[in-house]
Design a protein around this motif. Sequence first.
Motif, PDB file in Angstrom:
ATOM      1  N   ALA A 176       2.678  -5.928  20.933  1.00 23.86           N
ATOM      2  CA  ALA A 176       3.437  -6.917  20.179  1.00 23.86           C
ATOM      3  C   ALA A 176       2.983  -6.954  18.728  1.00 23.86           C
ATOM      4  O   ALA A 176       1.790  -6.827  18.439  1.00 23.86           O
ATOM      5  N   HIS A 208      11.098  -9.363  13.469  1.00 18.16           N
ATOM      6  CA  HIS A 208      11.731  -9.761  14.721  1.00 18.16           C
ATOM      7  C   HIS A 208      11.454  -8.780  15.852  1.00 18.16           C
ATOM      8  O   HIS A 208      11.378  -9.168  17.012  1.00 18.16           O
ATOM      9  N   ASP A 209      11.303  -7.500  15.526  1.00 17.33           N
ATOM     10  CA  ASP A 209      11.133  -6.475  16.545  1.00 17.33           C
ATOM     11  C   ASP A 209      10.077  -5.482  16.077  1.00 17.33           C
ATOM     12  O   ASP A 209       9.519  -5.605  14.977  1.00 17.33           O
ATOM     13  N   THR A 226       2.929  -9.694  16.103  1.00 22.23           N
ATOM     14  CA  THR A 226       3.077 -11.135  16.001  1.00 22.23           C
ATOM     15  C   THR A 226       2.846 -11.572  14.562  1.00 22.23           C
ATOM     16  O   THR A 226       2.145 -10.909  13.801  1.00 22.23           O
ATOM     17  N   TYR A 227       3.446 -12.693  14.199  1.00 20.72           N
ATOM     18  CA  TYR A 227       3.228 -13.205  12.847  1.00 20.72           C
ATOM     19  C   TYR A 227       3.405 -14.713  12.829  1.00 20.72           C
ATOM     20  O   TYR A 227       3.964 -15.315  13.749  1.00 20.72           O
ATOM     21  N   ASN A 228       2.916 -15.309  11.763  1.00 21.00           N
ATOM     22  CA  ASN A 228       2.965 -16.745  11.569  1.00 21.00           C
ATOM     23  C   ASN A 228       3.052 -16.982  10.060  1.00 21.00           C
ATOM     24  O   ASN A 228       2.246 -16.423   9.310  1.00 21.00           O
ATOM     25  N   THR A 266       5.693 -13.057  19.640  1.00 13.48           N
ATOM     26  CA  THR A 266       6.846 -12.335  19.131  1.00 13.48           C
ATOM     27  C   THR A 266       8.024 -12.526  20.067  1.00 13.48           C
ATOM     28  O   THR A 266       7.846 -12.886  21.239  1.00 13.48           O
ATOM     29  N   ALA A 267       9.227 -12.246  19.560  1.00 17.27           N
ATOM     30  CA  ALA A 267      10.407 -12.291  20.420  1.00 17.27           C
ATOM     31  C   ALA A 267      10.596 -10.995  21.188  1.00 17.27           C
ATOM     32  O   ALA A 267      11.260 -10.976  22.222  1.00 17.27           O
ATOM     33  N   GLU A 296       9.279 -15.982  17.945  1.00 17.88           N
ATOM     34  CA  GLU A 296       8.360 -15.443  16.934  1.00 17.88           C
ATOM     35  C   GLU A 296       7.896 -16.549  15.988  1.00 17.88           C
ATOM     36  O   GLU A 296       8.365 -17.680  16.035  1.00 17.88           O
ATOM     37  N   ALA A 297       6.955 -16.179  15.138  1.00 22.46           N
ATOM     38  CA  ALA A 297       6.577 -16.995  13.973  1.00 22.46           C
ATOM     39  C   ALA A 297       5.851 -18.288  14.312  1.00 22.46           C
ATOM     40  O   ALA A 297       6.125 -19.335  13.740  1.00 22.46           O
TER      41      ALA A 297
END
Length: 454
Positions: free
Chosen positions: A150, A186-187, A152-154, A136-137, A107-108
């Motif tokens: 998903a 995370h999820d 997702t993030y950053n 994402t994980a 992730e991230a």
Amino acid sequence: MSGADQANRYLEGNYAPLAEEVTATGLPVTGELPCDLNGRYLRIGPNPRGDADPATHHWFTGAGLVHGIRLRDGEAEWYRSRFVTSERGSPNTNVVSHAGRILTLVEAGSPPVQICPDLAPMAVWDCEGALSRGFTAHPKTDPATGDMHAMTYNPRFGSVRYVVIGADGTARHSADIEAADGPMVHDMALTETRVVVLDLPVTVAAAKRRARAGEPVSNLPYTWDDRHTPRLGVLPVGGTADQVRWVETPLCFVFHVLNAFDDADGSLTMDVIRYDEMFARDVLGPGDAEPTLVRWTVNPALGTVNEEAISEYRVEFPRIDRALTGRPHRYGWFAGFGAHGLMITDDVERSRTEGFGAGPLVKVDTRTGETTTHDHGPGRVTMEPAFVPRPDVAGEDDGWILSVVHDAGVNRAELVVLDAADITAAPVARVHLPRRVPFGFHGNWIADDEIGAG
């Protein structure tokens, strides 16, 4: 005391990194491997390369190292370990299959890295730019449509991006959802009709405040944030930011969702593993609180979350039959905490053999709370399980559980196969690996027909 002189449990014992890649063929087996298990069990975790500062090293950081065990026609053909390499990072958290590809995930910020069935050539796969901002994980794949969803993030952006990747591997949908403070996501949760983003109080903003105040920090830029309101964002599958209904949750953090499904009254059910806090005192790993398996009944219309405990047993790394993703489920399989399902605290000697989330294999009936375990023996602890259904599955637990087991007595690992319906029985088979597999994160069974591998 210098960083080099400080102890860091996440660099010791079976957390300690491995220096070399290994290949071994013709693995010895105790018992009899089911001939229907034709594919690869793949597992991944962080493996720092070079010197890591014990004062700041966080367990979640380090290059990804993939461990693979090839099973075919009742034989264990090979074990291989390979570092994930690409020009844009080394994902270290999960390894999954989608649209005929094997993808390593983190992730991230970093996009997936695709690996070949023999774990050799690797290359970034960003879905023609759709995942260039990161992934994402824990994506969730709808078993009916084959679409992968998903959150997702950053840290460089002030939003969580909801992405849908079609069964053919093309990007089908993208929507940005504002999320203040840079939360760790995370999820996520997926039902037949809705997706859920977890906006919980572990944030980049809190880590920055902590660093400015001169308090201990790690090389993972997230800490507990008591200023951040814990909440869930519920929106339709394929929805957009203006459709999100925010619902405040109990004060907690959640790494993993077992599963979620729609209820007839318009609410939704989520089974999650919650912690009272995270990265508040232990900034190097998830050692602040014990994990609890709970059921959240979320009513977006009323803005409420009702919480009830499912089992008193301490568990992590939850798994179901993937065919039930987003649908009502009964059983979950987990890695228990310690010899009795308890959190490992500051006992260094125990942590060297057991580790975070390592103990017996646990099965929970989420309807009744009945909990059963498989004790692998003295000094032997399981990592995350994976459920593999039999070809002509006759019930929700008709299949096998595969997991990597660490044996501290010989400092090596095994891939252990259990009967998912009766995990108290002796193992169906044990594949003896040539080395230890460090305590890492996630693993999956990837059948040959998922990737068309020979």
